[in-house]
Design a protein around this motif. Structure first.
Motif, PDB file in Angstrom:
ATOM      1  N   PRO A 102       0.811  -1.228   0.000  1.00 10.96           N
ATOM      2  CA  PRO A 102       0.000   0.000   0.000  1.00 10.96           C
ATOM      3  C   PRO A 102       0.841   1.272   0.000  1.00 10.96           C
ATOM      4  O   PRO A 102       0.429   2.285  -0.577  1.00 10.96           O
ATOM      5  N   VAL A 105       1.708   1.863  -3.550  1.00 12.38           N
ATOM      6  CA  VAL A 105       0.537   2.357  -4.280  1.00 12.38           C
ATOM      7  C   VAL A 105       0.291   3.824  -3.958  1.00 12.38           C
ATOM      8  O   VAL A 105       0.025   4.642  -4.844  1.00 12.38           O
ATOM      9  N   GLY A 106       0.386   4.182  -2.670  1.00 11.09           N
ATOM     10  CA  GLY A 106       0.170   5.569  -2.271  1.00 11.09           C
ATOM     11  C   GLY A 106       1.167   6.513  -2.904  1.00 11.09           C
ATOM     12  O   GLY A 106       0.800   7.586  -3.405  1.00 11.09           O
ATOM     13  N   VAL A 162      -6.004  -1.673  -0.124  1.00 10.09           N
ATOM     14  CA  VAL A 162      -5.951  -0.767  -1.280  1.00 10.09           C
ATOM     15  C   VAL A 162      -7.327  -0.642  -1.926  1.00 10.09           C
ATOM     16  O   VAL A 162      -7.763   0.466  -2.284  1.00 10.09           O
ATOM     17  N   HIS A 165      -9.485   1.546   0.022  1.00 12.32           N
ATOM     18  CA  HIS A 165      -9.066   2.934  -0.137  1.00 12.32           C
ATOM     19  C   HIS A 165      -9.617   3.545  -1.422  1.00 12.32           C
ATOM     20  O   HIS A 165      -9.805   4.769  -1.507  1.00 12.32           O
ATOM     21  N   GLN A 166      -9.875   2.722  -2.437  1.00  9.34           N
ATOM     22  CA  GLN A 166     -10.354   3.215  -3.721  1.00  9.34           C
ATOM     23  C   GLN A 166     -11.853   3.520  -3.714  1.00  9.34           C
ATOM     24  O   GLN A 166     -12.359   4.121  -4.656  1.00  9.34           O
ATOM     25  N   LEU A 231      -2.697   6.979   2.287  1.00  9.57           N
ATOM     26  CA  LEU A 231      -2.603   5.527   2.360  1.00  9.57           C
ATOM     27  C   LEU A 231      -1.220   5.091   2.828  1.00  9.57           C
ATOM     28  O   LEU A 231      -1.089   4.096   3.548  1.00  9.57           O
ATOM     29  N   ALA A 235      -1.731   2.707   6.089  1.00  8.28           N
ATOM     30  CA  ALA A 235      -1.512   1.268   5.912  1.00  8.28           C
ATOM     31  C   ALA A 235      -0.398   0.757   6.821  1.00  8.28           C
ATOM     32  O   ALA A 235      -0.496  -0.339   7.386  1.00  8.28           O
TER      33      ALA A 235
END
Length: 278
Positions: A102, A105-106, A162, A165-166, A231, A235
């Motif tokens: 995560p 990704v963030g 994730v 979070h979306q 995030l 996370a």
């Protein structure tokens, strides 16, 4: 600061849920425990619906269902990983992967950290590994299969976070309800397929139901934290959940806290303090 506190609450709730789920699984097959915990968890989320609202749009339903599927996969991979062992090597691997992905990704989505955050983030990742280190004098080397399963379990947990979070910020608890319904359906289907191998032991109903309720609280707090913060930070703080399990095992079961875990708890405190400055 609000996102940080929510993430800490989520971490604590996950740790307590794991501890109680572990106690419940001692009395019966783990799937029997989950067959009680999962409906209890779904019931809590349905009770939250009138208070927090729920908007069942295509986005909230789609991302919620994806998080539920990832949650079911995480459950299967995690317990298979720990069954192969050694737990004191594979547990930190799983926790670190669930935190690191995560973060990636963030950062890819454009989140930025200040100087304090850049210092606190690696400390938090180190704390995750130290706190979740299992027992045992000298860990043996895990097989390639066990390591791959451990990475898979961590990745599935990360994907669950994730995907949550979306979800749209105005969807309320809809993603949680859909996700829990999907994961419950998958779990019950697996239990039906494996029914002959589950044994006749009855699960600890109260403990298992409480674990499921706490898991719902943890998911809700994570969702609220992710909607109000980055995030990358949320996370990692959430991935500190083994700290709650360790402390409960010490106070309830009188299990020894190892030196590395004490160092991890101290490191986590420093990391959280730094991340609070971001």
């Amino acid at each position: 600061m609000i996102a940080l506190l929510l993430a800490l609450g989520s971490s604590l709730a996950y740790g307590c849920a794991d501890f109680l789920g572990g106690l419940g699984a001692r009395k019966a097959h783990v799937l029997r425990t989950v067959m009680v915990a999962a409906p209890a968890s779904l019931a809590v989320e349905l009770l939250l619906w009138p208070a927090l609202g729920a908007s069942f749009t295509w986005a909230s339903v789609g991302w919620g269902a994806a998080s539920g599927a990832a949650s079911a996969a995480a459950f299967a991979l995690l317990y298979k990983t720990l069954a192969i062992g050694p737990m004191n090597v594979l547990s930190p691997v799983t926790a670190l992967v669930s935190a690191a992905l995560p973060v990636a990704v963030g950062l890819f989505q454009g989140e930025h950290l200040g100087a304090a955050g850049l210092a606190g983030l690696p400390l938090a990742l180190a704390a995750v590994g130290l706190v979740s280190a299992g027992h045992g004098a000298r860990p043996s080397r895990p097989s390639r299969t066990a390591l791959l399963l451990g990475f898979g379990a961590g990745a599935a947990i990360a994907l669950q976070l994730v995907f949550l979070h979306q979800t749209p910020s105005d969807s309320g608890v809809a993603p949680l309800i859909i996700g829990r319904a999907v994961s419950t359906a998958v779990t019950l289907a697996a239990a039906a397929v494996m029914y002959r191998r589950l044994g006749a032991e009855r699960p600890a109903y109260g403990i298992s139901a409480t674990a499921g309720a706490l898991d719902s609280v943890a998911n809700l707090l994570f969702l609220l934290a992710a909607r109000s913060g980055d995030l990358t930070v949320v996370a990692v703080i959430t991935a500190l959940y083994p700290a709650g399990t360790v402390l409960l095992a010490r106070s309830v079961l009188a299990e020894r806290i190892h030196r590395s875990q004490l160092v991890g708890l101290g490191t986590a405190a420093v990391a959280v303090s730094l991340l609070a400055l971001t």
